[in-house]
Design a protein around this motif. Structure first.
Motif, PDB file in Angstrom:
ATOM      1  N   GLU A  28      29.845  59.302  15.555  1.00 14.28           N
ATOM      2  CA  GLU A  28      30.358  59.990  14.372  1.00 14.28           C
ATOM      3  C   GLU A  28      31.848  59.759  14.177  1.00 14.28           C
ATOM      4  OE1 GLU A  28      28.460  61.168  12.094  1.00 14.28           O
ATOM      5  OE2 GLU A  28      26.758  60.667  13.363  1.00 14.28           O
ATOM      6  N   LEU A  29      32.603  59.749  15.267  1.00 17.29           N
ATOM      7  CA  LEU A  29      34.039  59.475  15.165  1.00 17.29           C
ATOM      8  C   LEU A  29      34.275  58.070  14.638  1.00 17.29           C
ATOM      9  CD1 LEU A  29      36.972  60.277  15.653  1.00 17.29           C
ATOM     10  CD2 LEU A  29      36.744  59.453  18.018  1.00 17.29           C
ATOM     11  N   TRP A  79      33.384  58.050  10.871  1.00 18.91           N
ATOM     12  CA  TRP A  79      34.437  58.706  10.089  1.00 18.91           C
ATOM     13  C   TRP A  79      35.663  57.800   9.977  1.00 18.91           C
ATOM     14  CZ3 TRP A  79      34.905  62.795   7.014  1.00 18.91           C
ATOM     15  CH2 TRP A  79      33.943  63.812   7.069  1.00 18.91           C
ATOM     16  N   ARG A 122      28.315  64.368   4.226  1.00 20.53           N
ATOM     17  CA  ARG A 122      28.402  64.930   5.580  1.00 20.53           C
ATOM     18  C   ARG A 122      27.546  66.186   5.749  1.00 20.53           C
ATOM     19  NH1 ARG A 122      32.212  69.038   6.831  1.00 20.53           N
ATOM     20  NH2 ARG A 122      33.197  69.928   4.984  1.00 20.53           N
ATOM     21  N   LYS A 123      27.029  66.326   6.939  1.00 15.66           N
ATOM     22  CA  LYS A 123      26.289  67.532   7.337  1.00 15.66           C
ATOM     23  C   LYS A 123      26.990  68.063   8.581  1.00 15.66           C
ATOM     24  CE  LYS A 123      21.861  67.684   7.213  1.00 15.66           C
ATOM     25  NZ  LYS A 123      20.415  67.394   7.513  1.00 15.66           N
ATOM     26  N   GLY A 124      27.895  69.012   8.367  1.00 19.06           N
ATOM     27  CA  GLY A 124      28.735  69.467   9.463  1.00 19.06           C
ATOM     28  C   GLY A 124      29.749  68.389   9.790  1.00 19.06           C
ATOM     29  N   THR A 125      29.699  67.894  11.023  1.00 18.60           N
ATOM     30  CA  THR A 125      30.594  66.800  11.422  1.00 18.60           C
ATOM     31  C   THR A 125      29.882  65.451  11.430  1.00 18.60           C
ATOM     32  OG1 THR A 125      30.076  67.205  13.748  1.00 18.60           O
ATOM     33  CG2 THR A 125      31.998  68.338  12.843  1.00 18.60           C
ATOM     34  N   VAL A 126      28.637  65.448  10.968  1.00 19.07           N
ATOM     35  CA  VAL A 126      27.816  64.229  10.986  1.00 19.07           C
ATOM     36  C   VAL A 126      27.727  63.637   9.588  1.00 19.07           C
ATOM     37  CG1 VAL A 126      25.515  63.305  11.487  1.00 19.07           C
ATOM     38  CG2 VAL A 126      26.471  65.108  12.923  1.00 19.07           C
ATOM     39  N   ASN A 139      31.096  57.160  20.706  1.00 17.45           N
ATOM     40  CA  ASN A 139      31.239  58.336  19.842  1.00 17.45           C
ATOM     41  C   ASN A 139      30.928  57.882  18.415  1.00 17.45           C
ATOM     42  OD1 ASN A 139      32.030  60.577  18.316  1.00 17.45           O
ATOM     43  ND2 ASN A 139      33.692  61.090  19.735  1.00 17.45           N
TER      44      ASN A 139
END
Length: 334
Positions: free
Chosen positions: A233-234, A237, A139-143, A231
């Motif tokens: 990234e959501l 995840w 992950r890079k932050g929330t990505v 969305n």
């Protein structure tokens, strides 16, 4: 060829469920003691050793094999869609390597009387740990960039695989059962073993059917999906974590079983088309049938010797994957 595939897509929704049920019953019939399907159901009204053997020993094993095939195939289907990569399988993010290390560590502790630890529990803990580490590293932050996830998965898998090899070398002959476990087996499965895997798989399938349109859009690419309001990234995840968890619940009990999660999604897309509301159902039926048949072959082909089921799936899966890649139909629809 196209006309044949079109006919298969039209009739598949009717034929697959029927064949699925027939195959399941036939798998119950074959074994050390073979009985006719009619006799199997007649045993329900009796109180005999045969009833115990079929319904308390063989039935949970066949059911676990079926559910494992469904789980690995479904996770493979979802991961291939999200990553837009036809060669992705459920073990990509280190789950299998972590599960292997955990199981071998549990076996090593038990064999050497260091501690009596449940092997499936150890396997599950390390499978989840490996998957979580992969996602955290990627992950890079929330990505979660797909390329980073693949590279992190390779890194974590290499690390835990090295640990497994170290254990095998240190333990020498005391981890013979570990070698068998690394190729997968459904031997000794009980109804209790089915509870957590079944719950996790049910959640995955329900969410997949609810979010089938979003998964369809993801196959176009992340930029296109974002522009259409998904969305991204959501979604990534959610399915990375849930897919890893589902894989861990099964692998920690059955061991490592290759190729099923890779080839079945291609077969399903070839049969049912690229839309997930159709091909996820095809994945369920095909994956369940393939794994249960492979397990039946594993326990009967050299009776009374049992072959690790992973050997059977590899022998079937490798040439089948070659044929699918040559046809290119399954890959084009990813």
């Amino acid at each position: 060829m196209k006309s044949i595939l079109t006919r298969l897509k039209t009739t598949g929704s009717i034929v697959l469920p029927v064949v699925f049920v027939v195959v399941f019953v036939l798998n119950l019939s074959f074994g050390t003691v073979s009985l006719s399907p009619l006799k199997i159901f007649q045993l329900l009204k009796q109180d005999t050793p045969e009833k115990y053997m079929i319904w308390n020993l063989r039935f949970p094993r066949v059911l676990m094999a079926t559910l494992t095939g469904i789980a690995l195939s479904s996770v493979g289907n979802i991961f291939q869609a999200i990553m837009k990569n036809p060669l992705v399988d459920p073990y990509l993010i280190g789950t299998s390597a972590g599960a292997s290390f955990g199981a071998l560590l549990g076996i090593y502790f038990t064999v050497n009387s260091i501690a009596h630890i449940s092997i499936p529990t150890m396997s599950f803990v390390f499978a989840v740990l490996a998957s979580t580490l992969t996602i955290i590293l990627a992950r890079k932050g929330t990505v979660i960039p797909t390329v980073h996830l693949v590279l992190s998965g390779v890194l974590i898998s290499t690390m835990f695989s090295a640990g497994s090899m170290l254990l095998l070398n240190i333990a020498n002959k005391s981890l013979v059962t570990g070698h068998v476990w690394l190729f997968g087996s459904f031997s000794g499965v009980t109804f209790t073993d089915l509870i957590l895997p079944t719950i996790s798989l049910t959640i995955l399938i329900v969410l997949t059917l609810i979010l089938n349109k979003e998964l369809d859009v993801m196959t176009l690419g992340e930029k296109e999906a974002k522009s259409l309001g998904v969305n991204v990234e959501l979604l990534k995840w959610l399915f990375y974590l849930l897919g890893s968890f589902v894989t861990a619940t099964f692998v920690s009990r059955t061991g490592i079983i290759g190729f099923v999660g890779l080839i079945v999604p291609h077969m399903a897309r070839t049969l049912a088309g690229p839309k997930h509301k159709n091909n996820i159902l095809a994945t369920i039926f095909i994956g369940g049938m393939l794994m249960s048949v492979c397990d039946t072959l594993a326990r009967t082909i050299l009776n009374p010797v049992e072959i690790p089921v992973g050997i059977i799936t590899s022998l079937i899966g490798a040439p089948f994957m070659f044929v699918l890649l040559k046809l290119k139909n399954g890959v084009k629809n990813v």
